[in-house]
Scaffold this motif. Structure first.
Motif, PDB file in Angstrom:
ATOM      1  N   ILE A 104       0.797  -1.224   0.000  1.00  0.00           N
ATOM      2  CA  ILE A 104       0.000   0.000   0.000  1.00  0.00           C
ATOM      3  C   ILE A 104       0.831   1.276   0.000  1.00  0.00           C
ATOM      4  N   ALA A 105       2.139   1.131   0.115  1.00  0.00           N
ATOM      5  CA  ALA A 105       2.947   2.336   0.267  1.00  0.00           C
ATOM      6  C   ALA A 105       4.081   2.423  -0.747  1.00  0.00           C
ATOM      7  N   HIS A 106       3.862   1.814  -1.897  1.00  0.00           N
ATOM      8  CA  HIS A 106       4.919   1.850  -2.929  1.00  0.00           C
ATOM      9  C   HIS A 106       5.388   3.283  -3.204  1.00  0.00           C
ATOM     10  N   GLU A 107       4.427   4.216  -3.208  1.00  0.00           N
ATOM     11  CA  GLU A 107       4.774   5.592  -3.576  1.00  0.00           C
ATOM     12  C   GLU A 107       5.616   6.295  -2.521  1.00  0.00           C
ATOM     13  N   GLU A 108       5.625   5.747  -1.305  1.00  0.00           N
ATOM     14  CA  GLU A 108       6.425   6.365  -0.244  1.00  0.00           C
ATOM     15  C   GLU A 108       7.901   5.980  -0.305  1.00  0.00           C
ATOM     16  N   VAL A 109       8.221   5.002  -1.127  1.00  0.00           N
ATOM     17  CA  VAL A 109       9.626   4.616  -1.278  1.00  0.00           C
ATOM     18  C   VAL A 109      10.317   5.680  -2.123  1.00  0.00           C
ATOM     19  N   SER A 110      11.422   6.208  -1.616  1.00  0.00           N
ATOM     20  CA  SER A 110      12.060   7.344  -2.295  1.00  0.00           C
ATOM     21  C   SER A 110      12.712   6.917  -3.594  1.00  0.00           C
ATOM     22  N   ASP A 111      12.611   7.784  -4.594  1.00  0.00           N
ATOM     23  CA  ASP A 111      13.211   7.480  -5.897  1.00  0.00           C
ATOM     24  C   ASP A 111      14.717   7.281  -5.790  1.00  0.00           C
ATOM     25  N   GLU A 112      15.323   7.975  -4.861  1.00  0.00           N
ATOM     26  CA  GLU A 112      16.781   7.867  -4.720  1.00  0.00           C
ATOM     27  C   GLU A 112      17.175   6.453  -4.267  1.00  0.00           C
ATOM     28  N   ILE A 113      16.422   5.929  -3.304  1.00  0.00           N
ATOM     29  CA  ILE A 113      16.717   4.565  -2.832  1.00  0.00           C
ATOM     30  C   ILE A 113      16.456   3.555  -3.952  1.00  0.00           C
ATOM     31  N   VAL A 114      15.378   3.784  -4.680  1.00  0.00           N
ATOM     32  CA  VAL A 114      15.063   2.873  -5.792  1.00  0.00           C
ATOM     33  C   VAL A 114      16.216   2.843  -6.790  1.00  0.00           C
ATOM     34  N   LYS A 115      16.756   3.996  -7.104  1.00  0.00           N
ATOM     35  CA  LYS A 115      17.888   4.060  -8.037  1.00  0.00           C
ATOM     36  C   LYS A 115      19.102   3.298  -7.499  1.00  0.00           C
ATOM     37  N   LYS A 116      19.313   3.418  -6.187  1.00  0.00           N
ATOM     38  CA  LYS A 116      20.453   2.705  -5.588  1.00  0.00           C
ATOM     39  C   LYS A 116      20.246   1.185  -5.637  1.00  0.00           C
ATOM     40  N   VAL A 117      19.020   0.767  -5.357  1.00  0.00           N
ATOM     41  CA  VAL A 117      18.738  -0.674  -5.394  1.00  0.00           C
ATOM     42  C   VAL A 117      18.909  -1.192  -6.828  1.00  0.00           C
ATOM     43  N   GLN A 118      18.377  -0.432  -7.788  1.00  0.00           N
ATOM     44  CA  GLN A 118      18.522  -0.837  -9.188  1.00  0.00           C
ATOM     45  C   GLN A 118      19.998  -0.986  -9.566  1.00  0.00           C
ATOM     46  N   GLN A 119      20.823  -0.012  -9.136  1.00  0.00           N
ATOM     47  CA  GLN A 119      22.250  -0.075  -9.462  1.00  0.00           C
ATOM     48  C   GLN A 119      22.907  -1.297  -8.844  1.00  0.00           C
ATOM     49  N   ARG A 120      22.494  -1.607  -7.592  1.00  0.00           N
ATOM     50  CA  ARG A 120      23.054  -2.797  -6.932  1.00  0.00           C
ATOM     51  C   ARG A 120      22.662  -4.075  -7.682  1.00  0.00           C
ATOM     52  N   VAL A 121      21.425  -4.128  -8.179  1.00  0.00           N
ATOM     53  CA  VAL A 121      21.017  -5.299  -8.960  1.00  0.00           C
ATOM     54  C   VAL A 121      21.896  -5.406 -10.204  1.00  0.00           C
ATOM     55  N   LEU A 122      22.060  -4.294 -10.930  1.00  0.00           N
ATOM     56  CA  LEU A 122      22.912  -4.324 -12.128  1.00  0.00           C
ATOM     57  C   LEU A 122      24.338  -4.739 -11.763  1.00  0.00           C
ATOM     58  N   ASP A 123      24.759  -4.384 -10.543  1.00  0.00           N
ATOM     59  CA  ASP A 123      26.112  -4.745 -10.099  1.00  0.00           C
ATOM     60  C   ASP A 123      26.204  -6.188  -9.596  1.00  0.00           C
ATOM     61  N   GLY A 124      25.070  -6.880  -9.497  1.00  0.00           N
ATOM     62  CA  GLY A 124      25.145  -8.303  -9.167  1.00  0.00           C
ATOM     63  C   GLY A 124      24.255  -8.778  -8.027  1.00  0.00           C
ATOM     64  N   MET A 125      23.671  -7.873  -7.251  1.00  0.00           N
ATOM     65  CA  MET A 125      22.827  -8.299  -6.132  1.00  0.00           C
ATOM     66  C   MET A 125      21.572  -9.014  -6.642  1.00  0.00           C
ATOM     67  N   GLY A 126      21.226 -10.122  -6.039  1.00  0.00           N
ATOM     68  CA  GLY A 126      19.979 -10.801  -6.379  1.00  0.00           C
ATOM     69  C   GLY A 126      18.786 -10.060  -5.791  1.00  0.00           C
ATOM     70  N   LEU A 127      17.608 -10.218  -6.402  1.00  0.00           N
ATOM     71  CA  LEU A 127      16.400  -9.552  -5.928  1.00  0.00           C
ATOM     72  C   LEU A 127      15.226 -10.525  -6.027  1.00  0.00           C
ATOM     73  N   ILE A 128      14.560 -10.726  -4.880  1.00  0.00           N
ATOM     74  CA  ILE A 128      13.362 -11.571  -4.852  1.00  0.00           C
ATOM     75  C   ILE A 128      12.176 -10.645  -4.609  1.00  0.00           C
ATOM     76  N   VAL A 129      11.278 -10.557  -5.567  1.00  0.00           N
ATOM     77  CA  VAL A 129      10.109  -9.693  -5.441  1.00  0.00           C
ATOM     78  C   VAL A 129       8.897 -10.572  -5.157  1.00  0.00           C
ATOM     79  N   LEU A 130       8.227 -10.262  -4.032  1.00  0.00           N
ATOM     80  CA  LEU A 130       7.115 -11.107  -3.597  1.00  0.00           C
ATOM     81  C   LEU A 130       5.779 -10.416  -3.827  1.00  0.00           C
ATOM     82  N   HIS A 131       4.815 -11.205  -4.294  1.00  0.00           N
ATOM     83  CA  HIS A 131       3.400 -10.848  -4.334  1.00  0.00           C
ATOM     84  C   HIS A 131       3.139  -9.421  -4.853  1.00  0.00           C
ATOM     85  N   SER A 132       2.578  -8.568  -3.977  1.00  0.00           N
ATOM     86  CA  SER A 132       2.165  -7.227  -4.402  1.00  0.00           C
ATOM     87  C   SER A 132       3.364  -6.333  -4.742  1.00  0.00           C
ATOM     88  N   GLY A 133       4.554  -6.841  -4.522  1.00  0.00           N
ATOM     89  CA  GLY A 133       5.763  -6.156  -4.976  1.00  0.00           C
ATOM     90  C   GLY A 133       5.802  -6.000  -6.493  1.00  0.00           C
TER      91      GLY A 133
END
Lengths: 236, 236, 236, 236
Positions: free
Chosen positions: B70-99
């Motif tokens: 219910i709070a996807h919009e509250e996640v800051s764009d800056e953090i999202v960009k950092k997570v995306q960069q970490r994924v591109l750098d090799g971090m695995g990501l498991i997205v569950l359900h409403s994610g």
């Protein structure tokens, strides 16, 4: 089939070499051979209002061809969002050469779309990996370009849905040169060749591939699926 | 293997039914069974500073598990960009359900990630389509959940690299419930089940799949490829 | 992990050059580095009874490595059928180099598996296309082999499930050099290098890829699915 | 577009119920709607000499449609080899329903092609997973069939190149109902529905899918690639 060819159209204004090869711009050259193939083709460029991609133009476009290079950042985010939405709604998109770094391509891919590159006028040979693909229709085992910019792996894209061409470069690299993707109701074809200082879009085989790509990317006759809350189709 | 389980952690604060099922939050339940599987696990939640995803946490995370609703919009764009960069750098990501509707998933997919849904407590049966996939290790022909929220096709995602599970729903729908993707050096696994009002993450088979998914998404020992201008490897 | 390395073992008997590079046969060289990686490894060769692939050996093999070239036709159809069944039942299969034309590979692919080839001792460079794949673990951007036989596209195989390596050859060709497939409960990895007159299997990076491939192809812990007539799981 | 519709044509001779639904055979019904779509269509059946698939017929066939069930073993291996070769040479192949167990399909797939099944006249709903695919052109979100035989996962096929339809069955199963493959220069479409005791091939939407499938499988205008020993394209 209604096609819009979009071009940044900056090198042509600044670099006499490019202006000599494409006197009326890369977009005009591409539009010409698509027209000869029987398509209804318009053009749009960066410096037009709304980059020439008004709502009227976009809604009347079945397939959009995209060439950009030095001015990716000048493309407005609002227009990029509109183009993305049109792709999800079914419009085909052909991304050429340095368009790999365009906002619209990166937005649709979700990756950096980065690669190796070198401007050394070396030989490129594009091998057909997928001989039954309609985009390879009429093409021999490979296309040879005497002089091109090199793009080399790793190309940071999602795994393509289909890999139609693979390039060999004289300097020792390989590159996934013809890649297809689906996003929403839309089809996307990335095609590598086309550095502005070489006459690549005058090459008949390259023209054939782009023409095939536009035909392949034509929208399927379907509405967008219905999303959101849904009543059960069976008794619970 | 260092895992961080991220949870929005809002339903647990507001809805007594959810608090009863997950008294210490969905993240704690998930962290517990991953720990029991021998992993080093931390948690992070939306309301912590930087959502608990500081640079220190991200760089020390091999695989990130994501639950939000219910709070996807509250996640800051800056953090999202950092997570995306970490994924591109090799971090695995498991997205569950409403994610599926989280900023990070949409950013990595490039599509709307929309779907059909219904909260009716109906039966879901997840069929294994890819029997040799390590994520299906130890799982029978299907997993049955007596009560779940329905997610139905069309699911507006790119074609998955691998399709491990397909759900059958009592109300008449199907859904691609276990999808893998690669982005840059990182691996992504989307796994559908886990509506907050059902005890899905207490189910042993669901736990097994998530544990398998985390193992599968572990980074490969490699540097990011070198991008940019490149000298020829052969004489030109 | 129990591995069986199968080798035709004919060139080693006939060609002094090959015997010098692989004095105890290609199979022994491959078995050695897999053993050093901690695996339990046996070997089997064409001229043994049942080609060394008795029911006892096959049932006790988690991953089978296959090298053959001039004697594909001497492999009995009965043994090929047994190997195919074991793959469908979950055994991993690593097919090396000229094994592209083996009965077992053609049977599992359904295509001609034909290609272009040339023995000219030219340079091969294998580029990593799939940086997060466990088979590329520990490998740099590419592997360079000073001298190898050329294999060129078009390679007449089904579209690989995953394309890990792409080769560049000095003579102007490219080749899909590292391809994965799933068949039934089994995983298959085709890896191109390894012409008998070059010391390719003594190369540490090539050894690393094959070792990674064997690990990747390990069976998942699952029974074969149940096939045939099925009672409904829901009331009709 | 020259199409040949092949039918075993046995149920129609033996079972009055089938004869009532398809008085002139399933092949005639399928040929009729393809003809109405503007194609040039012939038919061939098991009991004709060479099963009606002479060299003359095969070479003049752009796309072959295949329906078989109880007499797969009566199809001669020699004809199967010829059909396989024609597919590799570019002929399209549409495999319908119980054709999953035909020799030609198994030969091209390399797997058992086994599945779960049940004849209970239950409801099937085929969901479109790939909305931009030309095979889904003109089809809504799903096709509903009031009565069909059930086919359930696991379906022991290679991972499809594209997955166009996924079936939901009333009894609790799912099934990959519309799968595409490429083999050599040829395209293959497997489409599940069509049990002989139900009027499935009279359904307009099913007819549309098969017609779309035939169009999609049309050969690309290309020669087979050149295989075998190859001279270098560059100086060595």
């Amino acid at each position: 089939m209604r096609v819009t060819v979009w071009n940044e159209n900056r090198h042509e204004q600044k670099n006499p070499l490019v202006a000599e090869i494409y006197p009326q711009g890369i977009h005009t050259t591409i539009a010409s051979f698509l027209q000869e193939a029987g398509m209804q083709v318009g053009t749009a460029t960066l410096d037009e209002p709304e980059h020439g991609l008004t709502d009227e133009v976009l809604v009347a476009t079945d397939v959009l061809v995209w060439w950009g290079h030095i001015a990716h950042e000048e493309v407005s985010d609002e227009i990029v969002k509109k183009v993305q939405q049109r792709v999800l709604d079914g419009m085909g998109l052909i991304v050429l050469h340095s368009g790999h770094f365009s906002k619209i391509f990166k937005e649709l891919m979700g990756t950096s779309c980065d690669l190796k590159w070198r401007e050394a006028g070396e030989k490129e040979r594009l091998w057909v990996l997928d001989p039954s693909h309609p985009i390879a229709d009429g093409i021999g085992e490979y296309i040879e370009l005497e002089q091109e910019e090199m793009y080399g792996e790793h190309f940071d894209i999602p795994v393509p849905d289909e890999l139609v061409f693979m390039s060999w470069f004289q300097g020792g690299e390989v590159f996934r040169s013809g890649c297809t993707y689906k996003r929403g109701n839309g089809k996307i074809f990335y095609f590598r060749p086309g550095h502005e200082t070489y006459p690549t879009y005058h090459n008949k085989e390259i023209q054939r591939v782009i023409t095939n790509g536009v035909k392949w990317a034509a929208p399927t006759e379907r509405n967008r699926p219905v999303y959101g809350n849904a009543k059960p189709l069976e008794k619970l």
